[in-house]
Enzyme design. Structure first.
Site, PDB file in Angstrom:
ATOM      1  N   LYS A 132      18.092  29.826  70.270  1.00 32.05           N
ATOM      2  CA  LYS A 132      17.945  28.959  69.107  1.00 32.05           C
ATOM      3  C   LYS A 132      17.750  29.808  67.845  1.00 32.05           C
ATOM      4  CE  LYS A 132      15.690  25.189  70.025  1.00 32.05           C
ATOM      5  NZ  LYS A 132      14.444  24.524  70.445  1.00 32.05           N
ATOM      6  N   GLY A 136      14.975  20.468  77.030  1.00 33.24           N
ATOM      7  CA  GLY A 136      13.804  19.633  77.269  1.00 33.24           C
ATOM      8  C   GLY A 136      12.713  20.290  78.096  1.00 33.24           C
ATOM      9  N   MET A 183      10.910  23.046  77.342  1.00 32.89           N
ATOM     10  CA  MET A 183       9.832  23.712  76.639  1.00 32.89           C
ATOM     11  C   MET A 183       9.419  22.853  75.465  1.00 32.89           C
ATOM     12  SD  MET A 183      10.321  27.231  77.909  1.00 32.89           S
ATOM     13  CE  MET A 183      10.470  28.031  76.403  1.00 32.89           C
ATOM     14  N   ARG A 230      39.616  33.211 115.043  1.00 34.48           N
ATOM     15  CA  ARG A 230      38.711  33.282 116.197  1.00 34.48           C
ATOM     16  C   ARG A 230      39.437  32.743 117.414  1.00 34.48           C
ATOM     17  NH1 ARG A 230      35.963  30.959 112.033  1.00 34.48           N
ATOM     18  NH2 ARG A 230      34.109  32.050 111.245  1.00 34.48           N
ATOM     19  N   ARG A 290      40.729  38.001 116.247  1.00 35.46           N
ATOM     20  CA  ARG A 290      39.536  38.629 116.826  1.00 35.46           C
ATOM     21  C   ARG A 290      39.492  38.333 118.319  1.00 35.46           C
ATOM     22  NH1 ARG A 290      33.710  36.773 114.869  1.00 35.46           N
ATOM     23  NH2 ARG A 290      34.197  34.954 116.139  1.00 35.46           N
ATOM     24  N   GLU A 324      30.220  45.236 111.894  1.00 35.01           N
ATOM     25  CA  GLU A 324      29.201  44.192 111.783  1.00 35.01           C
ATOM     26  C   GLU A 324      27.900  44.592 112.446  1.00 35.01           C
ATOM     27  OE1 GLU A 324      30.459  40.614 113.796  1.00 35.01           O
ATOM     28  OE2 GLU A 324      31.558  41.733 115.297  1.00 35.01           O
ATOM     29  N   SER A 362      37.275  45.375 109.313  1.00 33.81           N
ATOM     30  CA  SER A 362      36.962  44.104 108.666  1.00 33.81           C
ATOM     31  C   SER A 362      35.455  43.910 108.759  1.00 33.81           C
ATOM     32  CB  SER A 362      37.697  42.965 109.365  1.00 33.81           C
ATOM     33  OG  SER A 362      37.284  41.741 108.807  1.00 33.81           O
ATOM     34  N   GLY A 393      32.212  42.137 109.066  1.00 31.31           N
ATOM     35  CA  GLY A 393      31.670  40.849 109.477  1.00 31.31           C
ATOM     36  C   GLY A 393      30.295  40.745 108.850  1.00 31.31           C
ATOM     37  N   THR A 394      30.256  40.234 107.627  1.00 27.38           N
ATOM     38  CA  THR A 394      28.991  40.330 106.888  1.00 27.38           C
ATOM     39  C   THR A 394      27.940  39.333 107.371  1.00 27.38           C
ATOM     40  OG1 THR A 394      29.986  38.982 105.163  1.00 27.38           O
ATOM     41  CG2 THR A 394      29.948  41.366 104.808  1.00 27.38           C
ATOM     42  N   ASN A 395      28.334  38.310 108.149  1.00 22.90           N
ATOM     43  CA  ASN A 395      27.299  37.433 108.707  1.00 22.90           C
ATOM     44  C   ASN A 395      26.446  38.211 109.698  1.00 22.90           C
ATOM     45  OD1 ASN A 395      28.555  35.446 107.265  1.00 22.90           O
ATOM     46  ND2 ASN A 395      29.424  34.390 109.038  1.00 22.90           N
ATOM     47  N   ASP A 396      27.104  38.840 110.682  1.00 26.81           N
ATOM     48  CA  ASP A 396      26.345  39.623 111.654  1.00 26.81           C
ATOM     49  C   ASP A 396      25.694  40.835 111.001  1.00 26.81           C
ATOM     50  OD1 ASP A 396      26.001  38.796 114.380  1.00 26.81           O
ATOM     51  OD2 ASP A 396      28.189  38.685 114.511  1.00 26.81           O
TER      52      ASP A 396
HETATM   53  P1  ADP Z   1      14.886  21.214  71.929  1.00 27.16           P
HETATM   54  O1  ADP Z   1      15.121  22.634  72.249  1.00 27.16           O
HETATM   55  O2  ADP Z   1      14.172  20.455  72.978  1.00 27.16           O
HETATM   56  O3  ADP Z   1      16.126  20.558  71.399  1.00 27.16           O
HETATM   57  P2  ADP Z   1      14.091  21.531  69.189  1.00 27.16           P
HETATM   58  O4  ADP Z   1      13.266  22.683  68.825  1.00 27.16           O
HETATM   59  O5  ADP Z   1      15.552  21.675  68.911  1.00 27.16           O
HETATM   60  O6  ADP Z   1      13.850  21.201  70.712  1.00 27.16           O
HETATM   61  O7  ADP Z   1      13.472  20.288  68.419  1.00 27.16           O
HETATM   62  C1  ADP Z   1      13.381  18.966  68.884  1.00 27.16           C
HETATM   63  C2  ADP Z   1      13.966  18.019  67.852  1.00 27.16           C
HETATM   64  O8  ADP Z   1      13.338  18.150  66.595  1.00 27.16           O
HETATM   65  C3  ADP Z   1      15.430  18.287  67.622  1.00 27.16           C
HETATM   66  O9  ADP Z   1      16.116  17.090  67.521  1.00 27.16           O
HETATM   67  C4  ADP Z   1      15.459  19.005  66.310  1.00 27.16           C
HETATM   68  O10 ADP Z   1      16.659  18.786  65.638  1.00 27.16           O
HETATM   69  C5  ADP Z   1      14.269  18.413  65.575  1.00 27.16           C
HETATM   70  N1  ADP Z   1      13.724  19.395  64.642  1.00 27.16           N
HETATM   71  C6  ADP Z   1      13.299  20.626  64.915  1.00 27.16           C
HETATM   72  N2  ADP Z   1      12.910  21.281  63.807  1.00 27.16           N
HETATM   73  C7  ADP Z   1      13.092  20.437  62.791  1.00 27.16           C
HETATM   74  C8  ADP Z   1      12.893  20.545  61.370  1.00 27.16           C
HETATM   75  N3  ADP Z   1      12.437  21.662  60.812  1.00 27.16           N
HETATM   76  N4  ADP Z   1      13.190  19.483  60.622  1.00 27.16           N
HETATM   77  C9  ADP Z   1      13.651  18.347  61.192  1.00 27.16           C
HETATM   78  N5  ADP Z   1      13.860  18.183  62.489  1.00 27.16           N
HETATM   79  C10 ADP Z   1      13.597  19.217  63.306  1.00 27.16           C
HETATM   80 MG    MG Z   2      30.161  38.611 114.332  1.00 27.94          MG
HETATM   81 MG    MG Z   3      17.221  21.247  70.062  1.00 26.77          MG
END
Ligand code: ADP
Ligand code: MG
Ligand code: MG
Length: 902
Positions: A29, A107, A109, A582, A637, A767, A786, A788-791
């Site tokens: 990002k 989503g 973090m 086989r 074989r 193998e 050849s 035989g990487t399973n064995d």
């Molecule tokens: P994710 O990685 O989960 O998308 P983001 O860091 O991109 O999280 O942010 C979550 C939401 O908030 C996104 O829709 C983003 O566009 C919005 N957002 C983040 N920073 C700003 C900002 N400075 N102004 C307005 N909206 C923001």
């Molecule tokens: Mg074998």
């Molecule tokens: Mg985002």
């Protein structure tokens, strides 16, 4: 200050200081925000705290020295640039604090918006927005909500319940109907919730808010759902996340503001056009969360033509610049467009091929790059069957085809139930109104995901696409009632455990189980679809990229096939021979009786008679296969499994004998078999009397097989064909074993072949670790190896696949002892090293020694790259993996620019 910075580590980068190639340090990002800034796109100013700072924090538990001062300095320059100060009660600067790792983890973090608001600055914010109280209090309540949930672990539902209560009190479903007073009340309610769970008041000091939010983002790297996601996606655990601090822009300032997401092409099909979702009067997270229903991006043209045109222009520039599909987050604040994020977008397997083909047509990339941008896992996905919908099946709902594929299964409503039923071997479809990161385990366990809300960019859609899992999102005809474990649609009620089918390509939902049909890509490989004629963009792109892979690859691709039918199919799929035929199946079925006679023979005559009866049957099998593989090498074989595997199990025989004795019947034969089974019982059959050992112990057995092969080859060649047999001796550990078998075989071959012109090679499997380590000697007696990487994996690690995979691999994977099962992908350092040694020493002893691999690794993308590096001549894999191996062998052969395809 300057002197200090030269000794101090640089932990903070202004957007103007970074670029897109600094993902390791700035995260995806941050690197892309910097890139857009430098391209001159309108990005709100801000700075990025590096992944190094995060790593330092996570190892020591505190912010590294110098970080606080650097943040302070960058914050001051941000304040100067914006002409506002964090926490200023008259005109506050607000910022977002956003996570961003090297690889995108949608989503997973945390992000906190509106940092810097407090009881005083909320008033200033309203005044600055022309007395827009509603906006200011809406922003404040969002801060408390996000901050509480993310930074202080206040349960998110509590805030949602309070919001629902406020809406209910107002008699509305729509959060836009809440006015400034309602929102002020909501802020009070939120603060109480915050205080109840944290034992303190919501922090009013902006710098404290900022520091706590940054720390929370660091910590979110190790949140459980992030850990699960990384494991699933094979993202290394030690990368850390960067933190972006960005000046806020506001999409919630009224009808002339809004927020959205856009793709430069359809991430589902790859088609060109304008794809995305827009939501007026909202802040960013509302779109992604699927809280309110968005409008298609095209409608923005009517709403705000200037911003729309500008956005399209930026999208074109970004595509041109990144030379790939980009996805974008943007916000419009009172008619002014701001770019908030871009990245090379995730896409389905089909879109990956189609887009790579289009970009070649547009002259943005060359065919090598196109080949680099697709992979074998995607191709394998495209070879899955699809629904067959000719007759009675009518969809009951249509949502958005969010991630393609065809999935049927029992309906479940919770992640936990999905995990439970999947563990019992059931196929399940996880049905939710919308998913959130807590549903991750259930999504992994389910065959498919169905939601009633959210667009192509909802959590469910994005995560499912990443997993290659079928998903239909936003099927809003569905009324989903999770607590009651049911949904209703078209007047019908579907309960937990009922079966539904979902089509992730069309977005259609069916009740009951819909039959499936093969994919177009398979039809193309089968030769049933002409790529020149087909008006199918996918088939055309696959054809083009496969053709290029075939031109580029050095590795040949053969197949593992035991029957003429398999051989024929594999040949259509592009196999250049058989790497493993086989012979054990030729001892099964109605031929078992002959094998029993062979085992029970007490005289030479009896044994020879049994072998003589088997000979013509085997010969016919080989004739069939040689005909199908006309002109191509076929590696046969000699028999490998222990012979007692062909006898009935001990318990069953014992019962038969007892019952027959009871009835006074003649049990001589059963008793003899029982005695034989007892005599032949092995504690460790895997390490017992099998492979070459059988051939050396049972007179005439290998000789019969060699004769059948040679006779079949002669017959096919005499009737105008061309047979190229290669006889392969299994489980050799010492050159003497091979020499003994070979001496006998060469006599028979010479006798049978005569002047027919047939040439029969004799080689060995590698193998057993000892064979790999004495490959120099063994090569003296072998015309080919050849692997035989399973064995080789079993014996290299000292565990038997059948016994251990279910028993403890999960634990090893969890502990990180394996990144992936060594049976799935070759263990490069250990087992791979044996392959490397044997290849080098074998070729040193016999230059030009033909080298191949016939274990299941031959069709595994990563392993194919390894075998290319080691210099093997071919890989051999099951017929369905042949196209995957061709593609990956091509990818291994091109020199790549090293761009990350993830
Ligand atoms: P994710 O990685 O989960 O998308 P983001 O860091 O991109 O999280 O942010 C979550 C939401 O908030 C996104 O829709 C983003 O566009 C919005 N957002 C983040 N920073 C700003 C900002 N400075 N102004 C307005 N909206 C923001
Ligand atoms: Mg074998
Ligand atoms: Mg985002």
């Amino acid at each position: 200050m300057a002197a200090q910075e030269t000794v101090e580590h640089k932990y903070v980068y202004d957007f103007a200081e970074g670029n897109k190639d600094l993902k390791d340090l700035l995260g995806g990002k941050g690197a892309n925000l910097a890139e857009m800034t430098n391209l001159g796109l309108p990005v709100p100013p801000g700075f990025t705290i590096t992944t190094e700072a995060c790593k330092a924090y996570l190892t020591t538990g505190r912010e590294p020295d110098g970080l606080a001062a650097q943040i302070e300095a960058h914050l001051e320059s941000l304040e100067r640039e914006m002409g506002r100060k964090l926490g200023d009660p008259q005109d506050p600067l607000l910022v977002s604090v956003r996570s961003g790792a090297k690889f995108s983890m949608p989503g997973m973090m945390e992000t906190v918006l509106n940092v810097g608001l407090n009881d005083r600055s909320v008033v200033g914010l309203s005044a600055q927005a022309g007395g827009n109280d509603r906006f200011a209090w809406d922003s404040y309540r969002r801060l408390i909500q996000m901050f509480g949930k993310t930074v202080c672990e206040v349960p998110g539902e509590e805030f949602e319940h309070a919001l629902d209560d406020a809406k209910r009190a107002k008699g509305t479903q729509n959060d836009l109907d809440l006015d400034a007073d309602d929102l002020r009340g909501l802020v009070d309610a939120y603060k109480k919730i915050f205080a109840k769970h944290t034992g303190r008041e919501f922090p009013q000091e902006p710098r404290e808010q900022l520091d706590l939010a940054i720390r929370a983002v660091f910590e979110s790297w190790n949140a459980e759902r992030a850990v699960v996601y990384r494991r699933q996606e094979r993202i290394p655990a030690d990368l850390g996340t960067a933190v972006n601090v960005v000046a806020m822009v506001f999409g919630n300032l009224g009808a002339d503001s809004g927020t959205g997401v856009a793709f430069t092409r359809d991430p589902g099909s790859g088609a060109q056009g304008i794809y995305g979702d827009y939501l007026a009067n909202a802040q960013g997270e509302d779109v992604v969360a699927g809280i309110r229903n968005t409008v298609p991006l095209q409608e923005l043209e009517q709403i705000d033509k200037k911003s729309y045109d500008e956005l399209l222009d930026y999208m074109a520039r970004l595509e041109e610049h990144y030379k790939d599909l980009c996805d974008i987050e943007f916000t419009i604040e009172r008619g002014k467009l701001w770019m908030l994020q871009t990245r090379v977008g995730k896409r389905t397997a089909a879109a990956a091929f189609v887009i790579a083909g289009q970009l070649v047509d547009e002259g943005l990339i060359d065919l090598d790059e196109a080949l680099h941008r697709v992979n074998g896992a995607q191709l394998a996905q495209l070879m899955f069957p699809r629904f067959q919908l000719d007759h009675e099946f009518q969809p009951v709902a249509k949502g958005i085809g969010a991630s393609p594929g065809a999935a049927s299964g029992k309906v479940v409503f919770t992640s936990a139930r999905a995990v439970e039923l999947a563990a019992e071997g059931e196929s399940v479809i996880l049905v939710r109104r919308e998913t959130n990161p807590d549903d991750l385990n259930g999504m992994i366990a389910a065959k498919g995901i169905l939601t009633s809300r959210g667009g192509k960019t909802s959590h469910a859609a994005v995560v499912a696409r990443g997993m290659g899992k079928t998903c239909v999102s936003g099927a809003d005809e569905l009324d989903v009632n999770v607590p009651a474990k049911k949904f209703t649609v078209a007047g019908q009620t579907v309960n937990e455990g009922d079966i539904v089918s979902i089509d992730g390509t069309t977005g259609k939902v069916y009740l009951g189980e819909v039959p499936v049909m093969p994919s177009e890509v398979v039809q193309y490989f089968e030769g049933e679809l002409d790529p020149e004629q087909a008006d199918d963009a996918l088939v055309k792109a696959v054809h083009r990229i496969m053709t290029h892979a075939d031109e580029k690859r050095r590795l040949q691709v053969r197949t593992n096939a035991d029957t003429g039918a398999d051989a024929a199919r594999a040949r259509r799929f592009g196999a250049q021979g058989i790497g493993l035929c086989r012979t054990e199946h030729m001892f099964l079925g109605d031929r078992r009786e002959l094998v029993e006679r062979l085992i029970l023979a007490s005289t030479d005559e009896e044994r020879e008679a049994a072998l003589a009866a088997l000979l013509p049957l085997q010969r016919e099998d080989f004739i069939d296969i040689f005909r199908e593989m006309d002109g191509l090498p076929v590696t046969v074989r000699l028999i490998d499994p222990p012979l007692h595997e062909f006898l009935p199990p001990l318990e069953q025989l014992a019962v038969n004998v007892a019952v027959a004795q009871e009835r006074g019947e003649d049990v001589a034969k059963e008793e003899a078999l029982l005695a034989a089974v007892r005599r032949m019982h092995e504690e460790n059959p895997m390490l017992g009397l099998r492979g070459v050992r059988l051939g050396l112990v049972i007179p005439g057995l290998f000789a019969m097989q060699v004769r059948a092969i040679a006779e079949a080859a002669v017959e096919v060649t005499r009737s105008g064909g061309s047979a190229c047999p290669e006889i392969m001796v299994p489980l050799v550990g010492a050159v003497q074993e091979l020499e003994t078998v070979r001496a006998e075989a060469e006599k028979i071959i010479a006798e049978v072949v005569g002047d027919s012109g047939v040439e029969v090679l004799i080689g060995t499997m590698i193998e057993v670790p000892r064979a790999a380590l004495t490959a120099g000697q063994i090569a003296e007696a072998a015309q080919f190896f050849s692997f035989g990487t399973n064995d080789l994996t079993q014996m290299g690690w000292g565990f038997s696949r059948d016994d251990v995979e279910g028993a403890f691999f999960w634990r090893y994977l969890e502990l990180g002892i394996f990144g992936i099962s060594p049976f799935e992908s070759i263990d490069r350092e250990g087992v791979g090293r044996l392959v490397r040694i044997a290849a080098e020493e074998g070729r040193a002893a016999r230059p030009g020694l033909k080298l191949g691999v016939c274990g299941e690794h031959g069709g595994d993308p990563d392993s194919v790259h390894f075998f290319h590096e080691v210099g093997l001549d071919y890989v051999s894999c099951s017929p369905f993996r042949v196209p995957v191996a061709r593609l990956e062998a091509g990818r291994a052969a091109i020199t790549t620019t090293g761009s990350d395809s993830r």
